[in-house]
Every structure is written in C-alpha cells, then in structure tokens.
Design a protein around this motif. Structure first.
Motif, mmCIF file in Angstrom:
data_model
loop_
_atom_site.group_PDB
_atom_site.id
_atom_site.type_symbol
_atom_site.label_atom_id
_atom_site.label_comp_id
_atom_site.label_asym_id
_atom_site.label_seq_id
_atom_site.Cartn_x
_atom_site.Cartn_y
_atom_site.Cartn_z
ATOM 1 N N ILE A 44 -70.266 15.332 -32.562
ATOM 2 C CA ILE A 44 -71.197 16.161 -33.332
ATOM 3 C C ILE A 44 -72.638 15.831 -32.939
ATOM 4 O O ILE A 44 -72.938 14.726 -32.484
ATOM 5 N N THR A 45 -73.508 16.788 -33.184
ATOM 6 C CA THR A 45 -74.915 16.655 -32.810
ATOM 7 C C THR A 45 -75.577 15.373 -33.329
ATOM 8 O O THR A 45 -76.226 14.671 -32.546
ATOM 9 N N ALA A 105 -70.944 18.108 -28.521
ATOM 10 C CA ALA A 105 -72.054 18.550 -29.371
ATOM 11 C C ALA A 105 -72.855 19.661 -28.681
ATOM 12 O O ALA A 105 -72.956 19.705 -27.457
ATOM 13 N N ALA A 106 -73.436 20.577 -29.492
ATOM 14 C CA ALA A 106 -73.921 21.832 -28.909
ATOM 15 C C ALA A 106 -75.247 22.348 -29.473
ATOM 16 O O ALA A 106 -75.555 23.533 -29.327
ATOM 17 N N TYR A 117 -76.563 22.165 -40.469
ATOM 18 C CA TYR A 117 -77.083 21.096 -39.603
ATOM 19 C C TYR A 117 -77.337 21.705 -38.228
ATOM 20 O O TYR A 117 -77.093 22.899 -38.017
ATOM 21 N N PRO A 140 -76.345 22.557 -35.039
ATOM 22 C CA PRO A 140 -75.772 23.727 -34.364
ATOM 23 C C PRO A 140 -75.739 24.975 -35.247
ATOM 24 O O PRO A 140 -75.917 26.098 -34.751
ATOM 25 N N PRO A 188 -68.208 24.065 -37.393
ATOM 26 C CA PRO A 188 -67.752 23.270 -36.254
ATOM 27 C C PRO A 188 -66.234 23.308 -36.095
ATOM 28 O O PRO A 188 -65.508 23.510 -37.075
ATOM 29 N N SER A 189 -65.819 23.083 -34.863
ATOM 30 C CA SER A 189 -64.402 22.989 -34.520
ATOM 31 C C SER A 189 -63.649 22.204 -35.590
ATOM 32 O O SER A 189 -64.073 21.128 -35.995
ATOM 33 N N ASP A 191 -66.103 29.014 -32.239
ATOM 34 C CA ASP A 191 -65.706 27.814 -32.991
ATOM 35 C C ASP A 191 -64.816 28.185 -34.180
ATOM 36 O O ASP A 191 -63.994 27.386 -34.617
ATOM 37 N N PHE A 230 -61.828 24.497 -26.564
ATOM 38 C CA PHE A 230 -63.083 24.376 -25.812
ATOM 39 C C PHE A 230 -63.566 22.933 -25.752
ATOM 40 O O PHE A 230 -64.292 22.552 -24.827
HETATM 41 C C1 PHB Z 1 -72.085 19.907 -33.020
HETATM 42 O O1 PHB Z 1 -72.145 19.110 -33.972
HETATM 43 O O2 PHB Z 1 -72.999 19.994 -32.188
HETATM 44 C C2 PHB Z 1 -70.901 20.804 -32.893
HETATM 45 C C3 PHB Z 1 -69.664 20.373 -33.348
HETATM 46 C C4 PHB Z 1 -68.575 21.236 -33.262
HETATM 47 C C5 PHB Z 1 -68.726 22.501 -32.708
HETATM 48 C C6 PHB Z 1 -69.968 22.913 -32.229
HETATM 49 C C7 PHB Z 1 -71.050 22.060 -32.331
HETATM 50 O O3 PHB Z 1 -67.668 23.336 -32.636
#
Ligand code: PHB
Length: 390
Positions: free
Chosen positions: A103-104, A126-127, A171, A173, A225-226, A253, A303
C-alpha cells in the motif's frame, strides 16, 4: 614441531573459512521483499510472493554469477512496520534491493531509507502517483491511479454516462482516482454531484451506497484497493442499485481477478479500466497464467502478481546489465529505461520519472468457459502517468 604445525594449519583453516564466508557474501544478491502477508491486504502479499517465486523458478536463481536470495517479510500493511523491516533488511541483511510495498503509506514510509542507503526500491503494488517522487531510488512496476482513472473518464461520457458519483478509499490512491477521474470527466462535459470517501480500514459501504441510491446518478465510479472489491459489489447488488438503473464503473481494482470469479452473475457487464486482466489475450500471458495457476493450486494471477513478476524482471535485468559488480546506483541506472513485454502487454520504465508507461485497457465482465473474466474491448496505448505532468 607438531604444535607449531597445528597452529599454522588451524590459522590457515580460519583464513580459508573467512575467505569462503566472504565469497559467499559477495556471491549473494539479496532482495528484501516486504509485503502484507496477513491482514486486510494479505491477498496482495500472497499474489506478489507467488509471482516472484514463479519468476525465479522460470529464470533460475543465478544471475551474473550471483546467487539470488529472496527474503520475504510480512509488514501486515502497517507503514511503521514496513519502515522498521526495511531498516533491518538494509543494515543487518545488507540487501541489494528493496521490493514489494502493498500500500502507498508503506512505500512512502520507506522512501527515506532507500535514499539514505542508496538502495533501489522497486514498488510492485502501491499506485499513488507521487510515490516515485518520494525518492530518486524508487522504480515502479505496478501502475498509477491517474493512469487508469482518466481512461475511464474518457470512455464513460461517450457511452451514455453523464452524471457520476465517485466513491473512493480515503487515502493516496483513492484521492488520486477521485481527482483525476473528476477533472477529466468534468472536462468532457460530465457532472459529478457528489464525491464520497470511505475509510481504508474496515470500511462499511452501506451508508455511502444508500446516499448514492438517493442521488441516482447514471453511474457510481469506485476505487477500493485490491481485496475490497467483493464487499463493494455485494452491497451494491444487495441494495438493488443496478435495478435502480445505476451502473457500476471504476478502476480494475474493484473487479480484481483474485476475487472476480466469486462475485457471481451480478458482476456481469461491469466496465472498468486497468492495465492487466488475467484474460489478456497474448501468448506470453497465456503461458504466465498457466504456469502461475499450476504452481499455486489453481489461484488466478491478478494485477498485483504481474507487478511482482515484472518487478523481478527489472531486478534480474539490472543485475545482468551491471554484470553483478554494481552498487545501488549502477543497479538503478540499469533499471531506468527498461523496455520489455510483460504478461499485461508492452511496458517501459521511463528513465526520467522511473515510473511505468503501459497500455490501459477497457474491460467488461463476461462469462467465458464458465468463469467470470474482465474481457478487454479497447486499448489506449503507452499511457504515461498523467500525475507527472503537473
Ligand atoms: C495503494 O495503496 O497504493 C494501492 C493498494 C491497492 C490497490 C491500488 C493501490 O489496488
């Protein structure tokens, strides 16, 4: 005489031992893979670890004369834990590369350690757009939310969707998804009457979905998130939102391949934008999915798995190109600009931003051979992170 001989030979033995030890050290290349293996984000850890091990099984564990050692640590997706583990891996284990980051907040917490120790840090999951700007040692093989959100904001208004309520995890993303979807959708003439944010930890979607029902937009755009998508889908259907004429759209996601097949027929027809689908029709992906599924008791790669698999490729190739002699800077230089075919399609690590450039696909949930898949029906090629232009 005998005693002297003994002393000399034992000294020799010690020297030999030390030499063997330092050769072993020199010949090991350590990757510290920090992932959420337990807790809310555990599916991300399971997917990425499985993908990293598959990559090693397929490509061997020796590169440029170095033996690759993967050290997996569970950060339970708590950023302070991620940071502490990264510190230990760098200081005690002397890892050559840090990788993972579910996670970010975990990636951001660790960025200063990468900078101070000059250790390349490969973000596989993280994205949030800004992550690669948090340290010059960060390289990303996952995706960015702006990359996929703008693609959906271009598609929706051309397909009869004029009003959209957004619902995102509160948060990094989620805020990126909301901002970039909304900006582009408004630019394209759409309307966003409301933007809702739900907590990351243990979210209860019910009151938010009730609000959406009352507002009755053409569509609800979701980023969670996923791992959290199935709960959104379940409550969306239970509240009869689809029957009330509200479409569900979002980034991929929400229809995560890790969970999609268990979401049921209610998921059919949901359109999302994303960089990877298990169903991506390429020979390389077919091989990847087959091998992954076989090695993991039928688990379908999502993914996150692809981010991990490609991250390993970036690390292996950097080690090969730097001939196993390089420090962190040499490795980083060899990571920048890599271009190769991934199971998701062609990808490129932009040397300037250290971020990934990739195709983004529009996909619709369909049943194929009895299973639910995100079936790609359009592609936008070579999408850079729009977050970097600002
Ligand atoms: C993130 O926390 O950056 C994050 C986690 C899960 C996702 C996309 C982004 O599917």
């Amino acid at each position: 005489m005998q005693k002297r001989y003994f002393l000399r030979s034992s000294a020799l033995a010690v020297t030999a031992l030390v030499a063997t030890y330092s050769i072993a050290q020199d010949n090991t290349f350590k990757i510290g893979l920090i992932l959420p293996m337990t807790g809310q984000q555990a599916s991300t850890g399971r997917q990425i670890e499985a993908a990293a091990r598959l990559y090693m099984a397929q490509n061997g564990d020796t590169v440029a004369g170095k033996k690759i050692q993967l050290i997996v640590k569970d950060d339970t997706s708590v950023p302070d834990v991620t940071k502490r583990l990264a510190q230990e891996l760098v200081v005690n284990d002397k890892v050559n590369v840090l990788a993972g980051f579910g996670i970010t907040p975990s990636a951001l917490a660790t960025a200063p350690i990468a900078t101070q120790s000059k250790t390349p840090l490969v973000v596989m999951a993280a994205a949030t757009s800004s992550i690669t700007q948090a340290s010059p040692y960060i390289v990303r093989t996952s995706f960015t939310l702006p990359q996929v959100a703008v693609t959906m904001a271009d598609w929706a208004p051309k397909n009869g969707i004029k009003t959209v309520v957004t619902l995102v995890s509160d948060y990094g993303p989620g805020l990126d998804a909301e901002k970039y979807f909304k900006e582009r959708f408004l630019f394209n003439g759409g309307q966003v009457p409301e933007s809702l944010r739900v907590p990351l930890r243990g979210p209860d979607f019910a009151p938010f979905l009730q609000k959406v029902r009352d507002l009755k937009p053409d569509a609800l755009f979701v980023f969670v998130p996923s791992g959290a998508g199935a709960a959104v889908m379940k409550q969306f259907l239970e509240r009869g939102m689809d029957k009330a004429g509200i479409k569900l759209i979002g980034t991929g996601d929400v229809t995560d391949d890790d969970q999609l097949n268990d979401m049921g027929d209610g998921a059919l027809g949901v359109v999302t934008s994303h960089h990877y689908s298990t169903d991506h029709p390429s020979p390389l992906n077919t091989k990847f999915v087959e091998a992954f599924t076989k090695a993991n008791k039928g688990l379908r790669p999502n993914f996150m798995a692809v981010g991990g698999y490609d991250g390993m490729r970036v690390i292996y190739e950097a080690l090969r190109v730097s001939k196993g002699q390089g420090d962190g800077d040499a490795l980083l230089a060899a990571m920048k600009g890599q271009i190769f075919e991934s199971p998701r399609g062609p990808i490129f690590i932009d040397a300037q931003t250290r971020d990934i450039v990739q195709n983004v696909y529009l996909r619709k949930v369909e049943r194929k051979n009895g299973q639910l898949y995100n079936v790609e029906f359009a592609v936008i090629k070579d999408v850079k992170d729009p977050g970097k232009a600002k």
